[in-house]
Design a protein around this motif. Structure first.
Motif, short mmCIF file in Angstrom:
data_model
loop_
_atom_site.label_atom_id
_atom_site.label_comp_id
_atom_site.label_asym_id
_atom_site.label_seq_id
_atom_site.Cartn_x
_atom_site.Cartn_y
_atom_site.Cartn_z
N LYS A 128 -2.76 70.52 -18.89
CA LYS A 128 -3.84 69.95 -18.10
C LYS A 128 -3.95 68.46 -18.36
CE LYS A 128 -8.75 70.42 -17.00
NZ LYS A 128 -10.00 71.14 -17.28
N VAL A 129 -3.87 67.66 -17.31
CA VAL A 129 -4.02 66.21 -17.41
C VAL A 129 -5.47 65.88 -17.12
CG1 VAL A 129 -3.30 63.97 -16.52
CG2 VAL A 129 -1.63 65.84 -16.67
N SER A 130 -6.16 65.32 -18.10
CA SER A 130 -7.58 65.03 -17.93
C SER A 130 -7.79 63.85 -16.98
CB SER A 130 -8.22 64.70 -19.28
OG SER A 130 -7.78 63.44 -19.75
N GLY A 131 -9.01 63.73 -16.50
CA GLY A 131 -9.34 62.60 -15.65
C GLY A 131 -9.17 61.28 -16.37
N GLU A 132 -9.54 61.27 -17.64
CA GLU A 132 -9.40 60.04 -18.43
C GLU A 132 -7.93 59.65 -18.60
OE1 GLU A 132 -13.29 61.87 -19.20
OE2 GLU A 132 -11.24 62.66 -19.24
N GLU A 133 -7.07 60.66 -18.81
CA GLU A 133 -5.63 60.38 -18.94
C GLU A 133 -5.06 59.86 -17.62
OE1 GLU A 133 -4.26 63.63 -22.31
OE2 GLU A 133 -4.63 64.31 -20.26
N ALA A 134 -5.48 60.47 -16.51
CA ALA A 134 -5.00 60.01 -15.21
C ALA A 134 -5.48 58.59 -14.93
CB ALA A 134 -5.47 60.97 -14.12
N ALA A 135 -6.71 58.30 -15.32
CA ALA A 135 -7.25 56.95 -15.12
C ALA A 135 -6.52 55.93 -15.99
CB ALA A 135 -8.75 56.92 -15.43
N ALA A 136 -6.10 56.34 -17.19
CA ALA A 136 -5.38 55.42 -18.07
C ALA A 136 -4.08 54.94 -17.43
CB ALA A 136 -5.08 56.11 -19.41
N ARG A 137 -3.42 55.81 -16.63
CA ARG A 137 -2.20 55.39 -15.92
C ARG A 137 -2.52 54.27 -14.94
NH1 ARG A 137 -0.10 61.05 -13.42
NH2 ARG A 137 -2.12 60.72 -12.40
N VAL A 138 -3.65 54.42 -14.24
CA VAL A 138 -4.06 53.42 -13.26
C VAL A 138 -4.39 52.11 -13.95
CG1 VAL A 138 -5.77 52.86 -11.49
CG2 VAL A 138 -4.96 55.22 -11.74
N ILE A 139 -5.15 52.19 -15.01
CA ILE A 139 -5.59 50.99 -15.73
C ILE A 139 -4.39 50.24 -16.30
CG2 ILE A 139 -6.87 50.21 -17.76
CD1 ILE A 139 -8.88 52.55 -17.08
N ALA A 140 -3.44 50.97 -16.85
CA ALA A 140 -2.23 50.33 -17.38
C ALA A 140 -1.47 49.62 -16.27
CB ALA A 140 -1.34 51.37 -18.06
N MET A 141 -1.37 50.27 -15.11
CA MET A 141 -0.68 49.65 -13.98
C MET A 141 -1.38 48.36 -13.54
SD MET A 141 -0.62 48.99 -10.51
CE MET A 141 -1.62 50.11 -9.58
N ILE A 142 -2.72 48.40 -13.45
CA ILE A 142 -3.46 47.21 -13.05
C ILE A 142 -3.27 46.08 -14.06
CG2 ILE A 142 -5.76 46.25 -12.62
CD1 ILE A 142 -6.59 49.02 -11.59
N ASP A 143 -3.44 46.41 -15.34
CA ASP A 143 -3.33 45.38 -16.38
C ASP A 143 -1.94 44.77 -16.43
OD1 ASP A 143 -5.97 45.56 -17.18
OD2 ASP A 143 -5.55 47.00 -18.80
N ASN A 144 -0.91 45.59 -16.29
CA ASN A 144 0.45 45.12 -16.47
C ASN A 144 1.07 44.51 -15.22
OD1 ASN A 144 0.52 45.97 -19.17
ND2 ASN A 144 1.09 48.05 -18.59
N GLN A 145 0.67 45.00 -14.04
CA GLN A 145 1.33 44.56 -12.81
C GLN A 145 0.50 43.59 -11.97
OE1 GLN A 145 3.20 47.71 -10.51
NE2 GLN A 145 3.33 49.03 -12.32
N ILE A 146 -0.81 43.60 -12.15
CA ILE A 146 -1.67 42.77 -11.31
C ILE A 146 -2.52 41.82 -12.15
CG2 ILE A 146 -3.34 42.76 -9.41
CD1 ILE A 146 -2.78 45.82 -9.15
N GLY A 147 -3.12 42.37 -13.19
CA GLY A 147 -4.09 41.63 -14.00
C GLY A 147 -5.49 41.90 -13.48
N GLY A 148 -6.32 42.54 -14.31
CA GLY A 148 -7.66 42.89 -13.87
C GLY A 148 -8.44 41.71 -13.35
N GLU A 149 -8.17 40.51 -13.89
CA GLU A 149 -8.91 39.31 -13.48
C GLU A 149 -8.56 38.85 -12.07
OE1 GLU A 149 -5.06 37.92 -15.42
OE2 GLU A 149 -6.55 39.52 -15.73
#
Length: 455
Positions: free
Chosen positions: A206-227
């Protein structure tokens, strides 16, 4: 027959098949349509309508069809809902148009006030009224960019946000929505969606919601930059993507990340909003309070209207004259919306959505027990779906979904096929439909499944 079931014409609330569907008169009109309307305007169920009310659509050949689509979640209050019809008629007698940006009128304010009150959160809000769901989403992006002074927009796999140039870029599925229509608007980035049915199988856990969100957050931080991100735009329950309900905690984690990084969190409630899921808005199931929320479809009982509602400081960041449109908040559509909202609140339609959901799930579970091709049942309230797979696998079974929808159509039951893999049948009945019609429709679907699968 109840007031809700009457709709406009007093249609008997029963399925009736008197010709083939589509019948000869519908086929005549379809031939005319082919010579007058471009091929790109599709019609998946070409039974031409002459009347509709409650849970029934009557076609030109006299067939009475059980409606499990609601015009793709538009006639949630029931087709020709009496409150909607009366308010719209009264407005037509008064005046048809002035343009709210030139000569305003009270009903625009009343709809905005209702949306500010009904949408999640008790903060100070503002609402702008528009015409379509795509227009609402596009304006939400404009507002977020104006407020943050940033460009990037994050959207998700399986998303559907519309057919304008920007919303096509935001939409995931290529065919039929995007192929051949590019180039698309830039600075749109796609992130992985929480899709429990497929995530859990792929991970063998079972992949938790928090784990699934961590994939998204890592992608944003690494590929776009949250700022650099102006907005994260997501459907709390995806519509055209296949009624995907993200794992619990996924949405909340994204909201927390957005707020920590000055990003506007936008909930696209165009399909899931207005009592459809058993709450007024789907994001309420997880206690999510979006910064901006887009609405359309069920907002006005069948008349074209949409809105963006959000935090006052964000909405007011756009300079005067930067929002609006000639028909945005048309007075007749506003009057219809006030009738629809009255019906949602006074006729207990959110509770009715929960009742219908329980009935639909019960019937689907019975079918699933003997048919492993029903891979997953999912949804909330009267927004339910089944994803079909090849038995014993996770391979999408689009052929079975199409065959079952066609079988149902021939027997007077309208269902809609959807999903990224075209392997999902969704159920969006009007909330005025009777239990008897739901059971009749599912008797047809159950018989169809047995016949198609030879069981």
């Amino acid at each position: 027959m109840s007031t809700l079931e009457k709709g406009g014409p007093a249609l008997p609330q029963e399925r009736k098949v008197v010709t083939s569907i589509p019948g000869p008169k519908s086929l005549e009109l379809e031939a005319r349509r082919g010579k007058a309307v471009p091929a790109g305007v599709g019609a998946s169920f070409p039974a031409y309508v002459v009347a509709a009310g409650g849970g029934i659509i009557k076609d030109i050949d006299g067939n009475q069809i059980i409606d499990l689509g609601s015009g793709i979640a538009v006639t949630t209050v029931g087709n020709s809902n009496p409150r909607v019809v009366q308010r719209a008629k009264d407005q037509l007698d008064a005046f048809t148009h002035t343009c709210a940006m030139v000569n305003p009128y009270e009903s625009y304010i009343e709809v905005a006030e209702a949306l500010n009150r009904l949408t999640p959160g008790d903060h100070d809000k503002r609402s702008v009224l528009l015409n379509s769901g795509a227009e609402a989403v596009e304006n939400a992006v404009k507002i977020a960019r104006s407020y943050t002074k940033r460009d990037a927009v994050v959207v998700f796999d399986h998303a559907y946000h519309g057919r304008t140039n920007l919303t096509m870029a935001m939409t995931a599925k290529a065919k039929p929505y995007k192929t051949g229509f590019g180039p698309f608007a830039g600075e749109v980035y796609r992130a992985p969606m929480s899709y429990p049915f497929r995530d859990n199988f792929a991970a063998n856990t079972k992949v938790s919601g928090e784990e699934a969100a961590a994939r998204v957050i890592a992608m944003i931080d690494n590929q776009i930059g949250g700022e650099n991100v102006a907005a994260i735009v997501i459907e709390p329950i995806q519509g055209e993507g296949g009624f995907i309900v993200p794992a619990e905690g996924f949405l909340l984690a994204l909201v927390e990340y957005a707020h920590a990084n000055g990003i506007v969190f936008v909930a696209d409630e165009v399909q899931a909003g207005f009592a459809r899921t058993g709450k007024m808005f789907a994001c309420e199931w997880e206690g999510i309070v979006p910064d901006l929320i887009t609405t359309a479809k069920g907002i006005a009982g069948g008349l074209p209207l949409s809105a963006v509602t959000g935090r006052a400081e964000i909405m007011d960041a756009v300079p005067g004259g930067g929002l609006g449109g000639t028909y945005g908040g048309n007075p007749t559509a506003c009057a219809a919306a006030l009738g629809a909202i009255e019906s949602y609140e006074q006729d207990g339609l959110a509770d009715r959505a929960l009742e219908l959901g329980e009935l639909i799930v019960k019937r689907l579970e019975k079918m699933q027990a003997s048919h492993p091709e029903l891979g997953e049942l999912r949804g909330r309230g009267a927004m339910q779906a089944v994803e079909f797979v090849k038995a014993g696998t996770m391979e999408p079974n689009a052929e079975l979904a199409d065959k079952l929808a066609a079988y149902a159509a021939e027997r007077g039951v309208l269902v809609l096929v959807t999903g990224t893999f075209h392997s999902v049948i969704r159920f969006l009945p009007p909330l005025s439909i009777s239990d008897a019609l739901i059971n009749d429709a599912f008797d047809v679907l159950e018989a169809g499944l047995d016949e198609i699968l030879g069981k």
